[in-house]
Design a protein around this motif. Structure first.
Motif, short mmCIF file in Angstrom:
data_model
loop_
_atom_site.label_atom_id
_atom_site.label_comp_id
_atom_site.label_asym_id
_atom_site.label_seq_id
_atom_site.Cartn_x
_atom_site.Cartn_y
_atom_site.Cartn_z
N GLU A 14 0.59 -1.10 0.05
CA GLU A 14 0.05 0.10 -0.03
C GLU A 14 0.63 1.27 -0.07
O GLU A 14 0.55 2.27 -0.55
CB GLU A 14 -1.00 0.00 1.37
N LEU A 15 1.71 1.07 0.82
CA LEU A 15 2.67 2.35 0.87
C LEU A 15 3.30 2.76 -0.57
O LEU A 15 3.53 3.68 -1.07
CB LEU A 15 4.02 2.02 1.95
N LEU A 16 3.87 1.49 -1.24
CA LEU A 16 4.44 1.75 -2.57
C LEU A 16 3.54 2.23 -3.54
O LEU A 16 4.20 2.84 -4.49
CB LEU A 16 5.05 0.27 -3.03
N ASN A 17 2.11 2.28 -3.30
CA ASN A 17 1.36 3.11 -4.28
C ASN A 17 0.97 4.44 -4.14
O ASN A 17 0.63 5.27 -4.82
CB ASN A 17 -0.12 2.21 -4.26
N GLN A 18 1.84 4.89 -2.89
CA GLN A 18 1.76 6.22 -2.57
C GLN A 18 2.57 6.94 -3.47
O GLN A 18 3.83 6.67 -3.43
CB GLN A 18 1.90 6.69 -1.06
N ASP A 19 1.83 8.40 -3.94
CA ASP A 19 2.91 9.31 -4.83
C ASP A 19 4.35 9.75 -4.07
O ASP A 19 5.46 9.50 -4.87
CB ASP A 19 2.08 10.36 -5.05
N GLU A 20 4.25 9.93 -2.82
CA GLU A 20 5.52 10.19 -2.09
C GLU A 20 6.57 9.05 -2.30
O GLU A 20 7.64 9.42 -2.26
CB GLU A 20 5.34 10.62 -0.92
N ILE A 21 6.30 7.91 -1.93
CA ILE A 21 6.92 6.53 -1.82
C ILE A 21 7.33 6.49 -3.41
O ILE A 21 8.49 6.01 -3.72
CB ILE A 21 6.31 5.45 -1.38
N LYS A 22 6.47 6.52 -4.41
CA LYS A 22 7.01 6.39 -5.55
C LYS A 22 8.00 7.35 -6.05
O LYS A 22 9.13 6.86 -6.75
CB LYS A 22 5.74 6.68 -6.63
N ASN A 23 8.03 8.48 -5.67
CA ASN A 23 9.11 9.61 -6.03
C ASN A 23 10.28 9.13 -5.33
O ASN A 23 11.30 9.34 -6.00
CB ASN A 23 8.76 10.86 -5.47
N LEU A 24 10.31 8.40 -4.13
CA LEU A 24 11.41 8.01 -3.44
C LEU A 24 12.09 6.79 -4.09
O LEU A 24 13.41 6.55 -4.40
CB LEU A 24 11.14 7.48 -2.03
N VAL A 25 11.28 6.05 -4.92
CA VAL A 25 11.74 4.96 -5.58
C VAL A 25 12.50 5.28 -6.84
O VAL A 25 13.54 4.89 -7.30
CB VAL A 25 10.68 3.92 -6.09
N ASP A 26 11.90 6.66 -7.41
CA ASP A 26 12.62 7.31 -8.77
C ASP A 26 13.98 7.65 -8.18
O ASP A 26 14.91 7.65 -8.96
CB ASP A 26 11.80 8.06 -9.04
N ASP A 27 13.89 8.46 -7.00
CA ASP A 27 15.19 8.82 -6.49
C ASP A 27 16.36 7.90 -6.19
O ASP A 27 17.71 8.20 -6.36
CB ASP A 27 14.75 9.86 -5.44
N TYR A 28 15.77 6.82 -5.39
CA TYR A 28 16.69 5.91 -4.86
C TYR A 28 16.77 4.72 -5.70
O TYR A 28 17.02 4.64 -7.01
CB TYR A 28 16.62 5.62 -3.54
N ASN A 29 16.09 3.52 -5.10
CA ASN A 29 15.66 2.33 -6.06
C ASN A 29 14.90 1.72 -5.03
O ASN A 29 14.62 1.88 -3.85
CB ASN A 29 16.98 1.65 -6.28
N ARG A 30 14.07 0.61 -5.62
CA ARG A 30 12.94 0.02 -5.07
C ARG A 30 13.27 -0.76 -3.97
O ARG A 30 12.76 -0.71 -2.68
CB ARG A 30 12.03 -1.06 -6.03
N GLU A 31 14.65 -1.36 -4.03
CA GLU A 31 14.91 -2.28 -3.06
C GLU A 31 15.29 -1.42 -1.82
O GLU A 31 15.16 -2.15 -0.63
CB GLU A 31 16.24 -3.10 -3.48
#
Length: 486
Positions: A14-31
């Motif tokens: 659920e958190l991974l679907n949040q826009d702010e978390i998606k931005n973090l995945v773009d800035d860093y990486n999913r793992e």
């Protein structure tokens, strides 16, 4: 209540679907983001189970009586989910920011200790930094002979410079002075005895113990004399068929004063020659030119006394990068160059370039005293330090409240880095006086400033010593103090 709230912690997907978390995945990486979410979820569970839960960042709420909103009404299930979700997102953002932040940072040194080991020892000259920037962006001739186009030696780039400045026949450079001592002992005395005065069996910073280094090298320690007195005859009587060398060690930040005695280096050198043994001197800091008011011998002076090999640091009194410089008779240096251990202890291209540039500055010593920060700081006239202190004090008086008393006072600076521990350098400092609580808070905040700023705390005062401040440091220091106190 805390246990009941556990079910409201949002799952990872659920958190991974949040826009702010998606931005973090773009800035860093999913793992990395998923890993941080798991860490923060576990920490949140621990807090909830302990019945103390900080959801606002600065307000502690007793879970036992329920989380309450501003209108003091018990929050709904939806409120719980929203609060915990927002909290986790914020904590994940902060956690990732901290984990990926710079670890080694520029620090402003206002302590007055010039060669501060905890702050990286010698700052490099601007010319050195410029050339490092250039050399690091491309290829170079580190081990390329440009005359022949064939493979060359990395040591030839600076050996001529070192021998010219020290008067030695040959030179070799490794990654620090401890490595230099280790290499010399391993190459020339492995399995054999090394005679050393008991008064020089020292331990310096970082638990570097001379007896342990000697043991690690494979050499056998032969102690002579006593803690405070060692005579030439002590060395002479200890020499036998198992002796590999005579060793003299710089005692760094340790001194014995009063009823003491030890033979001069030229006397030890003669004894070594008479017995066909090398005399090795660990100089520690390594001073290339005599500084007025300092008793520390230069490398050139030591070599002129008949020492066969001398080792010293590049990042102390020399004012260059971390390195261990070995100078001496050509026959010994050539043997060290062929040692397999030398490859493991060698310097990289950037350190080699930094040392080369620093050494080239020494070719004109009058200019070197101004260009090399360590030399400039050690030779700074008192009137210049007083002028800088007065300027800083005047500006601080403009930005600080009446809670602070600001004065310029006489004090002493330290050389640092284990060099000349008995030398006290007259200086003028800016003394900030206030309540103990106020000063401690300011000192702590300055350490966490960007860049961090280190002052000296002494007798309920915060001291700013201009001796160790570099160009532009004063302005940054004043701005930081202004922002942190207003």
């Amino acid at each position: 209540m805390g246990k009941k709230l556990l079910r409201y912690i949002p799952p990872v997907h659920e958190l991974l679907n949040q826009d702010e978390i998606k931005n973090l995945v773009d800035d860093y990486n999913r793992e990395l983001v998923v890993e941080e979410i798991n860490i923060q979820q576990e920490e949140l569970r621990r807090e909830l189970l302990s019945d103390v839960f900080n959801f606002s960042g600065d307000i502690s709420v007793d879970i036992g009586v329920g989380i309450q909103s501003e209108d003091q009404e018990v929050l709904s299930e939806k409120n719980y989910r929203q609060i915990l979700e927002s909290l986790l997102i914020e904590r994940v953002k902060n956690g990732l920011s901290q984990r990926t932040a710079e670890r080694i940072k520029k620090v402003i040194n206002a302590t007055g200790t010039v060669i501060h080991t905890n702050m990286g020892r010698a700052p490099l000259a601007p010319e050195v930094c410029d050339e490092l920037s250039e050399i690091s962006r491309g290829y170079n001739n580190l081990e390329l002979d440009l005359e022949t186009g064939e493979r060359g030696s990395r040591y030839t780039h600076i050996e001529d410079l070192i021998t010219k400045l020290t008067g030695a026949e040959a030179a070799l450079v490794v990654n620090n002075n401890a490595a230099a001592v280790m290499l010399v002992l391993n190459n020339l005395a492995k399995g054999k005895e090394v005679i050393l005065s008991r008064g020089e069996l020292v331990e310096i910073g970082g638990s570097f113990r001379v007896p342990d280094v000697m043991k690690q090298s494979g050499a056998i320690l032969k102690e002579v004399g006593t803690t405070n007195k060692t005579h030439l005859k002590d060395y002479e009587e200890a020499i036998n068929e198992e002796t590999a060398m005579l060793l003299s060690v710089h005692t760094s930040n340790y001194r014995i004063i009063g009823f003491t005695e030890k033979p001069a280096l030229d006397e030890m050198a003669k004894l070594a020659r008479d017995n066909e043994l090398p005399l090795v001197k660990d100089l520690g800091s390594g001073l290339l030119y005599k500084l007025e008011g300092y008793d520390e011998p230069t490398v050139n002076e030591v070599m002129s006394m008949g020492v066969d090999i001398a080792t010293f640091s590049g990042d102390k009194l020399l004012g260059g990068p971390q390195s261990g410089i070995i100078v001496g008779k050509k026959e010994y240096i050539e043997s060290l160059k062929k040692d397999q251990l030398t490859r493991a202890l060698r310097m990289d291209k950037l350190t080699m370039k930094a040392l080369e540039t620093t050494l080239r500055l020494y070719l004109d010593f009058d200019k070197a005293k101004d260009k090399i920060p360590v030399l400039a700081a050690l030779t700074a006239p008192l009137h210049e330090l007083e002028a800088k202190a007065n300027e800083i004090a005047a500006k601080l008086k403009e930005v600080l409240s009446d809670d602070f008393e600001i004065e310029v006072e006489p004090e002493t600076s330290r050389v640092g880095g284990g060099a000349m521990p008995e030398v006290e350098l007259p200086t003028k400092v800016v003394a900030l006086k206030s309540s103990e609580e106020t000063l401690e808070k300011l000192n702590e905040n300055l350490r966490h400033n960007d860049p961090p700023i280190m002052l000296r705390f002494k007798k309920e005062k915060l001291l700013i010593d201009p001796r160790s401040l570099l160009e532009d440091d004063s302005e940054k220091l004043i701005n930081a103090i202004s922002q942190l106190t207003n």
